[in-house]
Design a protein around this motif. Sequence first.
Motif, short mmCIF file in Angstrom:
data_model
loop_
_atom_site.label_atom_id
_atom_site.label_comp_id
_atom_site.label_asym_id
_atom_site.label_seq_id
_atom_site.Cartn_x
_atom_site.Cartn_y
_atom_site.Cartn_z
N VAL A 84 0.85 -1.19 0.00
CA VAL A 84 0.00 0.00 0.00
C VAL A 84 0.89 1.24 0.00
O VAL A 84 1.77 1.41 0.83
CB VAL A 84 -0.92 0.00 1.23
N SER A 85 0.66 2.11 -0.94
CA SER A 85 1.48 3.31 -1.06
C SER A 85 1.12 4.29 0.05
O SER A 85 0.00 4.81 0.11
CB SER A 85 1.27 3.97 -2.42
N ILE A 86 2.08 4.52 0.95
CA ILE A 86 1.85 5.48 2.02
C ILE A 86 1.70 6.88 1.45
O ILE A 86 0.89 7.68 1.92
CB ILE A 86 2.99 5.41 3.04
N ASN A 87 2.47 7.18 0.42
CA ASN A 87 2.37 8.51 -0.19
C ASN A 87 0.97 8.75 -0.75
O ASN A 87 0.42 9.85 -0.63
CB ASN A 87 3.40 8.66 -1.30
N ARG A 88 0.39 7.71 -1.34
CA ARG A 88 -0.96 7.85 -1.87
C ARG A 88 -1.96 8.07 -0.74
O ARG A 88 -2.89 8.89 -0.85
CB ARG A 88 -1.33 6.61 -2.68
N ALA A 89 -1.79 7.32 0.35
CA ALA A 89 -2.68 7.49 1.49
C ALA A 89 -2.53 8.88 2.09
O ALA A 89 -3.52 9.51 2.49
CB ALA A 89 -2.38 6.42 2.54
N LEU A 90 -1.30 9.38 2.16
CA LEU A 90 -1.08 10.72 2.69
C LEU A 90 -1.69 11.79 1.79
O LEU A 90 -2.21 12.80 2.28
CB LEU A 90 0.42 10.97 2.87
N MET A 91 -1.66 11.57 0.49
CA MET A 91 -2.27 12.54 -0.41
C MET A 91 -3.79 12.57 -0.25
O MET A 91 -4.41 13.63 -0.37
CB MET A 91 -1.89 12.22 -1.86
N LYS A 92 -4.39 11.42 0.05
CA LYS A 92 -5.82 11.41 0.32
C LYS A 92 -6.12 12.21 1.58
O LYS A 92 -7.12 12.93 1.64
CB LYS A 92 -6.32 9.97 0.47
N TYR A 119 -4.32 14.66 2.63
CA TYR A 119 -4.08 16.07 2.30
C TYR A 119 -5.29 16.67 1.58
O TYR A 119 -5.61 17.85 1.78
CB TYR A 119 -2.83 16.21 1.44
N TYR A 120 -5.96 15.86 0.75
CA TYR A 120 -7.18 16.33 0.10
C TYR A 120 -8.24 16.69 1.15
O TYR A 120 -8.96 17.69 1.03
CB TYR A 120 -7.72 15.26 -0.84
N ALA A 121 -8.32 15.85 2.21
CA ALA A 121 -9.26 16.15 3.29
C ALA A 121 -8.89 17.44 4.00
O ALA A 121 -9.77 18.19 4.45
CB ALA A 121 -9.30 14.98 4.28
N ILE A 122 -7.60 17.73 4.09
CA ILE A 122 -7.16 18.99 4.71
C ILE A 122 -7.62 20.18 3.87
O ILE A 122 -8.06 21.20 4.40
CB ILE A 122 -5.63 19.00 4.88
N GLU A 123 -7.53 20.06 2.57
CA GLU A 123 -8.02 21.14 1.70
C GLU A 123 -9.52 21.34 1.85
O GLU A 123 -10.01 22.47 1.82
CB GLU A 123 -7.67 20.83 0.24
N ARG A 124 -10.23 20.23 2.04
CA ARG A 124 -11.67 20.37 2.29
C ARG A 124 -11.90 21.08 3.62
O ARG A 124 -12.85 21.86 3.77
CB ARG A 124 -12.32 18.98 2.32
N ALA A 125 -11.05 20.80 4.60
CA ALA A 125 -11.18 21.46 5.90
C ALA A 125 -10.91 22.95 5.78
O ALA A 125 -11.54 23.77 6.47
CB ALA A 125 -10.24 20.81 6.91
N LYS A 126 -9.97 23.34 4.92
CA LYS A 126 -9.69 24.76 4.73
C LYS A 126 -10.88 25.48 4.09
O LYS A 126 -11.14 26.65 4.39
CB LYS A 126 -8.45 24.93 3.86
#
Length: 494
Positions: A268-276, A278-285
């Motif tokens: 499982v790509s940790i980078n891919r999971a982290l990018m998901k 990060y997308y949630a963080i943008e939604r939070a902003k």
Amino acid sequence: MSDAFSSSSENVIQRVVDVTVKTGTPVGELEELYQIRKTCDFINEHQFEKVALQFPDELLADSVAVAAEIERNSNAKPFILGDTSYGSCCVDEVAAEHVGANCIVHYGSACLSPSKRLPLMYVFERRALDLEKCTAAFRDLHPDTQSHVVILYDVNYVHAINDLQTLLLPDYPNVIISELVVEGEHCYSHGRTKGQHDDTSLSERDDGQVVYQFGRRFSLKGGLSIADYRMFYVGQEGATLRNFMMTWNCCSFCSFDPIKMTARTESVSINRALMKRYYAIERAKDANVVGILVGTLGVADYLSIIQQLKETIRGAGKKSYVFAMGKLNVPKLANFLEIDIFVLIACPENSLLDSSEFYKPVVTPFEMEVACNKKREWSEEYVTDFRHLLPGGQSHVPLADRQEDDDETDMSLITGALRSQNLLSSEPEVSSFGSSVVLRNQALTVANTNSAASFLSERSWRGLEEKLGETPVVKAVEGRRGIAIAYEEEGTSP
């Protein structure tokens, strides 16, 4: 038509449905599986009178037999806690206090999050581990005998780790075995007690060679950091492994599943999971109204992180509301359409909730701080334990000064629109047309607070209206009898 399905028959209500129930463990095996003797010694040593026994759903079949054995061999009265308010891995101190318990005995899988209200004893399941196959899998995944590897494991396999260490260390001198350390006063697990006198920091110690997180502690070799090690996990795929991989995302992970008897390199790509994430963080902003979900009442300092989140969200010009609703599901959160995003306060293993099925994203306290605190930047560090975010924690970052960010603007990576960061941080002003108070931003335009109250006012249906003083008072009358499909006074249909 069969009488059992007749609309006027009561057989439908009284019919018994066969349910397959898990067979309880034989009485002769209870001692080994549930450590009854050690549990009674713990109870008698501290002279507890009422003991709460917390079982996960899969172990409830043995709960009555275990409680009977404990009552027979101790002077305490046991109470069985079955349906926990939140995750079964956390200690349910609130339910224990409802029965006036003096201590808690927690059975099964545990996240080892600190609990400080009541004395606590952990009793883990003794799940079977094939040492030969586990050792062979380790050798296949790590052909270099000089590899630096940290062995992590699910708590239910701790009984077999010493034997695994004996088999590996002669050939692998650089292998480190993590140990379980229960944090808190009067806590007991596996014959090891830990009190406040030997408490350590949640981060690495002063020498930088000891890592202590998630109830695990291991010592690194001198001159090496955690990034220089590989991780070997013994246990099933799930929340525990996911939590480890997200926290130590700089390390490569391998795992051995004792149930399936299979080993693999985690692909499982940790980078891919982290990018998901990060997308949630943008939604939070982008969010204007934030719902703070209380996902635990037992983990220490949960009230402190709630208060800190409220201040952080307020400082970012957003509204926040606190919800306590027990175990989460899609229909529960769908009732609050005015909420733009939710932030879940829970133990590290339950914080990483997959919110793909929910109508609105669910983020962690760390992700909400990244979205709202200008001084916290998104980096390789990922924090799942919210206690690290509090003052004194290893990942605490003070809130940015409002005056520093008054003139800053930000662009949404999702909508492409400019975001205003200080809509609610400015002082309220009195309108020249009346005495009503309005909020104004730096551009002297009325701020759009998008609060839940304004959302409710726009709804066509706002729930039941009380109409106090408008409803006449009448005497109680006898209601209908029977079931809704066929009341007695209605008779039967031809």
